[in-house]
Write a protein that holds these residues in place. Structure first.
Motif, PDB file in Angstrom:
ATOM      1  N   ASP A 343      63.890  35.027  66.772  1.00 45.00           N
ATOM      2  CA  ASP A 343      64.111  34.227  65.574  1.00 45.00           C
ATOM      3  C   ASP A 343      64.909  34.983  64.523  1.00 45.00           C
ATOM      4  OD1 ASP A 343      62.718  32.140  66.617  1.00 45.00           O
ATOM      5  OD2 ASP A 343      60.812  32.698  65.707  1.00 45.00           O
ATOM      6  N   LYS A 447      59.060  30.309  63.106  1.00 39.52           N
ATOM      7  CA  LYS A 447      57.779  30.401  63.800  1.00 39.52           C
ATOM      8  C   LYS A 447      56.838  31.266  62.979  1.00 39.52           C
ATOM      9  CE  LYS A 447      59.402  29.712  68.536  1.00 39.52           C
ATOM     10  NZ  LYS A 447      59.603  30.319  69.868  1.00 39.52           N
ATOM     11  N   GLU A 536      55.839  26.307  64.942  1.00 39.41           N
ATOM     12  CA  GLU A 536      57.193  26.291  64.382  1.00 39.41           C
ATOM     13  C   GLU A 536      57.163  25.310  63.227  1.00 39.41           C
ATOM     14  OE1 GLU A 536      61.558  26.750  66.194  1.00 39.41           O
ATOM     15  OE2 GLU A 536      60.465  25.010  66.927  1.00 39.41           O
TER      16      GLU A 536
END
Length: 713
Positions: A343, A447, A536
């Motif tokens: 991410d 997330k 998420e």
């Protein structure tokens, strides 16, 4: 990077800017009749700028049209001339999709404008049967334009709103999933009841009620079959919808991403120019320029990158003759790369310069009085390198023109941390230096690990969580008054989230839940009351009520209707320094001390000494912040520097001793100003003790603390 490569990187930005200029030109032209000279000046400025930009980017068709429009503006706009100018400006977005040298539309427009310049003041006769401008293209050209990639400008606020709505749909999908689980529980309950009904029917059958039991059995089997068929169809439908909603949210997040190449494009030329000013040469190579990053992050990343570039040229890259003597190419090599990392996004700047000498860093720290020789010698090379991020720290006797005057790498770290990122440095003397920036790739969809603290739910960035588990009391030890646990071959402090956030007194369980989080080179064992899983989520900015609240970086809606506050890992680590996280018996000599000093390095060194004596230390960067903390909590001792911005230590001492509620708090002035006059000034202000920083050592500090506070707990 070649001129053509730079042009390709800037192409997207040029198209966007050109559309903006076309809108401003059209707006000014609609205000032109009866308007003042300011509109004429605006038109002239926008046309001139657009002409230069189009020529630079190779759009000669547009450049020629804009040049003709400039001439027409100078000749006077009225009647058909004004309408022709309007048509030309409104057509610029369409012309951007034609070949750069121009297509049928641009050629037609140019001829129309030039006709006004060469002929009478009014427009030539117009054939009523002639198609409109957008219809004058030949069929092949229409097909080419139709097949070309089409993009539109979207206001960032509007995109943020769309991202928020997409996030809300994710929450609704999660709620539908929760309802599906509830339905499954209901059906399982119904299944148990039906089994009991069937057993009753069997007994009734034995009693001679065969016809009745047959009806009951048929009804139960039919209803159960229908119920479970409905459940499976519903679950499949909800699963499909959630997948679509997840894809929608991801696509919206991707729509916010723009290539880093737009930021990297100017760096090679900037580097070459800065190096030439110092008689140096540098070659910049870039990889990963097509990696996307959130548009909201990009502007804030520009200054840190440019500052690192300047720092590299000023401090790292040697003069050509020195490089030749070391067997290196005359031009310094700087490699800039971008790489997605889960991410996160890694941006790396790596040079082949002189490197950073850790011993020189230690010597500078001692020379400037921020560390004594013993403390400096105790620093590892890695810890010594961290000193370069302290405010104003530099190994140069005087600041260079390139890297700036009095502006250190603390600017880089502060900006990157504010974006939710981290900066680290590695260096080998004579070989080179590597700076690594780790940043979130998107600010809209992340997330998170959901944790429970009391009855509330909080979110930690999942990218910062290394592991979760249970904390064994036998694994916890104490080092210099700080409770620590070994995780992945390193000691990290143990801190309870509840007390840190001011929510509770810590978990009551013997083996509490713990999340091992890290940020940059620092780690923390964060004790919580439980886990709620990983999600998420769509990040929303905190509302007015939460704006500026410590530790909170955003908020996210959950499927049960609650809102989870998202916590900043960097803020948690900063606040956790020196805190002991699990309930423990207080030492008889343990005191709560407030340390006030505007020098981060000095504050770190002094705090380490105090914590080494087993005390709990809170920190403040100036007298005003220190006074606020004193008024909001109880401290056993105030230790303050003298020379500080906003409010100095002398004024702080006067305020404390003049306060009815604070005057009993012992005050120790700790300053590099240590003449008899300085000490007399401090004592006259009301200080209970005065110690020069050059006299600072653990034993002397312990004796002073005992004299001012006593040794009883």
């Amino acid at each position: 990077m070649s001129a053509e490569a730079i042009r390709q990187k800037l192409l997207g930005r040029f198209r966007e800017v050109a559309r903006d200029r076309a809108e401003r030109l059209s707006s000014a032209l609609h205000r032109f009749d009866g308007a003042g000279p300011d509109v004429l000046e605006e038109l002239s400025r926008e046309l001139h700028t657009l002409k230069g930009e189009a020529r630079m980017m190779g759009f000669m068709g547009i450049s020629k049209i804009v040049h003709a429009a400039e001439d027409l503006l100078g000749a006077g706009l009225h009647g058909e001339r004004l309408e022709s100018m309007r048509r030309a400006c409104e057509s610029i977005p369409l012309l951007l999709e034609e070949p750069p040298e121009g297509g049928p539309s641009s050629h037609s427009l140019l001829a129309e404008l030039q006709a006004f310049l060469a002929g009478p003041a009014e427009a030539p006769p117009v054939n009523e049967a002639e198609p409109a401008l957008a219809q004058r293209q030949q069929a092949p050209q229409q097909q080419a334009v139709a097949m070309a990639p089409v993009s539109i400008r979207v206001d960032l606020d509007a995109l943020d709103e769309i991202a928020g709505l997409a996030g809300d749909t994710l929450v609704e999908g999660a709620r539908a999933g929760a309802r599906t689980r509830e339905l499954k529980e209901l059906l399982e309950g119904w299944n148990a009841v039906s089994e009991r009904l069937l057993r009753i029917a069997e007994r009734a059958d034995a009693a001679g009620l065969r016809d009745l039991t047959a009806v009951v059995e048929d009804d139960v089997h039919r209803l159960r079959t229908q119920a479970f068929r409905f459940f499976h169809h519903h679950a499949e439908s909800v699963g499909g919808v959630r997948q679509l909603l997840g894809t929608l949210a991801e696509r919206v997040a991707e729509a916010r991403l723009i290539p880093l190449g737009e930021l990297f494009a100017d760096l090679p030329a900037t580097a070459a120019s800065l190096a030439a000013e110092q008689g140096k040469a540098i070659e910049v190579s870039i990889t990963g320029a097509d990696t996307g990053i959130d548009k909201a992050i990009l502007p804030s990343l520009q200054d840190p990158l440019v500052h690192l570039l300047r720092n590299t040229i000023d401090h790292a890259i040697e003069l050509p003759e020195k490089r030749a003597a070391a067997g290196k190419p005359a031009a310094g090599q700087l490699r800039i790369s971008a790489l997605p990392d889960g991410d996160r996004l890694q941006v790396v700047l790596e040079d082949d310069g002189a490197g950073i000498d850790a011993e020189k860093i230690r010597a500078t720290a001692v020379k400037r009085g921020v560390l004594d020789a013993a403390a400096a010698a105790a620093l590892s090379d890695k810890a010594a390198l961290e000193l370069i991020f302290a405010p104003g720290f530099s190994t140069r006797a005087s600041a260079g023109e390139t890297s700036g005057r009095g502006v250190g790498l603390d600017v880089v770290r502060r900006r990157v941390v504010s974006l939710g990122g981290a900066v680290s440095v590695e260096s080998t003397p004579g070989v080179g230096t590597r700076f690594t920036l780790r940043l979130p790739q998107s600010l809209s969809l992340v997330k998170v690990l959901l944790v429970r603290i009391d009855d509330d739910v909080y979110g930690l960035p999942a990218a910062d969580v290394q592991a979760v588990g249970r904390l064994e009391p036998s694994d916890v030890s104490e080092v210099a008054g700080v409770r620590v646990v070994r995780h992945r071959d390193r000691l990290v402090p143990v801190v309870a989230a509840g007390p840190l956030l001011g929510l509770n007194g810590g978990p009551a369980e013997r083996r509490p839940a713990v999340a091992f989080v890290h940020h940059g080179d620092h780690g923390l064992a964060l004790v919580v009351d439980g886990f709620r899983g990983e999600r998420e989520v769509a990040v929303k900015a905190p509302g007015a009520f939460l704006q500026g609240r410590r530790f909170v970086s955003g908020a996210a809606s959950l499927e049960d209707g609650r809102v989870a506050l998202l916590l900043s890992t960097a803020d948690l680590l900063a606040a956790a320094k020196g805190r002991t996280g699990l309930p423990a018996q207080k030492s008889r000599s343990r005191r709560r001390i407030l340390l006030v000093d505007d020098s981060l390095i000095a504050r770190e060194a002094e705090a380490a000494l105090l914590r080494g004596l087993g005390h709990e230390v809170d920190e403040a960067a100036d007298g005003e912040e220190g006074l606020r903390k004193l008024e909001g909590a109880t401290y056993d001792l105030l230790v303050t520097d003298v020379q500080m911005p906003v409010m100095d230590g002398i004024e702080l001492t006067r305020r404390v001793k003049g306060s009815e509620t604070l005057r009993r708090t012992p005050v120790l002035i700790l300053s590099s100003l240590a003449t008899q006059h300085d000490k007399r000034r401090g004592l006259e202000a009301g200080a209970d003790g005065y110690l020069g920083k050059q006299e600072l050592d653990a034993a002397g500090l312990a004796r002073l603390r005992e004299r001012l506070c006593g040794s009883a707990g």
